[in-house]
Design an enzyme around this catalytic site. Structure first.
Site, PDB file in Angstrom:
ATOM      1  N   GLY A 121     -94.826  38.419 131.687  1.00 48.16           N
ATOM      2  CA  GLY A 121     -94.673  37.768 132.981  1.00 48.16           C
ATOM      3  C   GLY A 121     -93.313  38.082 133.582  1.00 48.16           C
ATOM      4  O   GLY A 121     -93.181  38.301 134.793  1.00 48.16           O
ATOM      5  N   THR A 122     -92.296  38.114 132.726  1.00 45.76           N
ATOM      6  CA  THR A 122     -90.944  38.447 133.186  1.00 45.76           C
ATOM      7  C   THR A 122     -90.902  39.868 133.751  1.00 45.76           C
ATOM      8  O   THR A 122     -90.337  40.114 134.814  1.00 45.76           O
ATOM      9  CB  THR A 122     -89.942  38.298 132.021  1.00 45.76           C
TER      10      THR A 122
ATOM     11  N   SER B 272     -98.538  35.113 133.528  1.00 44.79           N
ATOM     12  CA  SER B 272     -98.274  35.501 132.147  1.00 44.79           C
ATOM     13  C   SER B 272     -99.402  34.990 131.263  1.00 44.79           C
ATOM     14  O   SER B 272     -99.712  33.800 131.271  1.00 44.79           O
ATOM     15  CB  SER B 272     -96.939  34.891 131.717  1.00 44.79           C
ATOM     16  N   ALA B 273    -100.009  35.896 130.493  1.00 43.87           N
ATOM     17  CA  ALA B 273    -101.233  35.554 129.755  1.00 43.87           C
ATOM     18  C   ALA B 273    -101.027  34.477 128.696  1.00 43.87           C
ATOM     19  O   ALA B 273    -101.932  33.687 128.417  1.00 43.87           O
ATOM     20  CB  ALA B 273    -101.825  36.810 129.112  1.00 43.87           C
ATOM     21  N   HIS B 274     -99.841  34.417 128.092  1.00 40.53           N
ATOM     22  CA  HIS B 274     -99.671  33.431 127.010  1.00 40.53           C
ATOM     23  C   HIS B 274     -99.711  32.003 127.544  1.00 40.53           C
ATOM     24  O   HIS B 274     -99.909  31.059 126.790  1.00 40.53           O
ATOM     25  CB  HIS B 274     -98.399  33.707 126.202  1.00 40.53           C
TER      26      HIS B 274
ATOM     27  N   CYS C  20     -77.219  21.542 125.057  1.00 40.07           N
ATOM     28  CA  CYS C  20     -77.014  21.748 123.626  1.00 40.07           C
ATOM     29  C   CYS C  20     -78.169  22.528 122.993  1.00 40.07           C
ATOM     30  O   CYS C  20     -78.047  23.022 121.885  1.00 40.07           O
ATOM     31  CB  CYS C  20     -76.825  20.412 122.918  1.00 40.07           C
TER      32      CYS C  20
END
Lengths: 68, 353
Positions: free
Chosen positions: B50-51, B172-174, B298
């Site tokens: 996707g990125t 994005s497929a995931h 954090c």
């Protein structure tokens, strides 16, 4: 009153602020020095959630007035 | 997936029998994915994540508009992939959001109408706080200004409807239970593209190299399965998140539940607990069997809080993001809501709060 929280990471500056607050008279202010980037969002957010006044916030220095 | 590894291993650009078989499988996968997104197969490009779809797509749309200008208008709460691509593509014009995480429509429209704007980028819904963005309204503004609208749809596809009117859409497929390593870039006909790197014959130059055909097939099968149960599942998730939202807000003192309570994605809930270390809470929840994300500084390698939470001005420490998947059950939601107050109380007690 001044709290030096430089070098502390979130959520410590906000915890220190909350712990020091009861010693503050209503109408008085406290200055917090904090260089953790999260403090820039979290100290104003604390003031909003706790209905206290954020007097100023710049250059890693925050001034908060006790309203209640 | 396993049979696809046997039959779809070859290079679909080659003319031998194995290559033609792989080509057929890739065409089938593309047809199914295109139907799922509501586009034509020749409008859909497959990338390696996707990125990657965002990087290649935003750069290519911007480069094709060089003669108009190089300004990329975007909201302050886009996924970091959009922020990085926008900074690399041209000059950025960032538009702020309200306390719910929704972009300022008037300010966005004003930026889009400025001279020299190459593209406007706006997510369909926020990936961290679930708030939907006003895509329909701003698509009209972009169309009137002749500016392509680039929509990062990764958080929404298969979970929520993405309004029409965009020029480019990524996914994005995931995010729908498909494999990692498959990204989708849909580009409407008439939107010009100029790939920003050395071009080969694959995906019109938008994703160089031998494609992962078995993963594309798995992504297509997963999307088909997810969409077939979408109506029921998304309704269920919406109700469960409503319940969880209510219980977190009432059972835990000093908690800030963030994002729009109703105009939102069905499956995501984000909240921040005052005086709580985000890393400690994520670890405590992990020990209880819950895998959650956090936007607290954090928990980030950079030690900076989530830019989304900061842009909204909401509490960034003690932050937890819950996402429901297709196998999540109501029992799990109930158990989460039951154990959470005790964990928060314990972590607060450790720091004297």
């Amino acid at each position: 009153m001044t709290l030096d929280c430089r070098g502390m990471l979130c959520p410590l500056p906000v915890i220190k602020l909350a712990q020091a607050f009861p010693d503050l008279a209503i109408g008085d202010t406290i200055t917090i020095l904090a260089d953790d980037p999260a403090a820039a969002t979290d100290i104003p957010a604390w003031c909003r959630m706790r209905s206290q006044e954020l007097v100023s916030a710049d250059n890693h220095q925050y001034v908060v007035r006790r309203l209640s | 997936m396993l049979s696809a590894l046997d039959s779809g291993w070859a290079d679909p650009a080659r003319l031998h029998h194995e290559g033609r078989t792989a080509r057929l499988l890739l065409d089938n996968a593309r047809a199914v994915l295109a139907e799922g997104l509501g586009v034509r197969p020749d409008e859909l490009f497959l990338t390696t994540s996707g990125t990657a779809a965002i990087h290649t797509g935003l750069l290519a749309v911007t480069a094709a508009r060089r003669r108009v200008g190089e300004v990329v208008v975007h909201s302050a709460v886009e996924h970091s992939a959009v922020l990085h691509a926008a900074a690399a593509a041209g000059t950025t014009a960032e538009v702020g959001v309200d306390a719910l995480g929704r972009v300022d429509v008037d300010a966005f429209a004003q930026q889009v109408r400025q001279p020299g704007v190459a593209v406007a980028a706006l997510q369909s819904a926020n990936h961290e706080v679930a708030t939907r963005q006003p895509i329909g309204e701003l698509a009209e503004v972009c169309a009137a200004a002749g500016v392509p609208l680039f929509v990062d749809g990764a958080a929404s596809i298969a979970h929520d409807v993405v309004p029409a009117g965009w020029s480019a859409l990524t996914a994005s497929a995931h995010k729908w239970g498909g494999p990692a390593g498959v990204g989708l870039l849909a580009v409407r006909k008439g939107t010009r593209l100029a790939p920003a790197w050395p071009v080969d014959e694959r995906e019109d130059g938008l994703s160089p190299g031998h494609p992962n055909v078995p993963a594309a097939l798995a992504a297509a099968a997963a999307l088909q399965a997810r969409l077939s149960e979408a109506d029921e599942l998304n309704k269920q998730h919406r109700a469960w998140i409503d319940e969880l939202r209510h219980r977190v807000a009432t059972d835990i003192p000093d908690v800030e539940v963030v994002g729009d309570p109703s105009d939102r994605l069905p499956h995501v809930l984000t909240f921040s607990c005052l005086y709580v270390d985000g890393e400690a809470l994520v670890t405590a929840l992990d020990a209880e069997g819950f895998s959650v994300s956090s936007g607290s500084a954090c928990t980030a390698s950079t030690l900076r809080p989530s830019h989304v939470l900061a842009a909204m001005g909401v509490l960034t420490h003690g932050n937890v993001r819950v996402s429901l998947g297709r196998t999540s059950t109501h029992d799990e939601v109930d158990r989460f809501a039951t154990v959470l107050p005790g964990l928060v109380q314990r972590i607060r007690a450790e720091v004297g709060m």
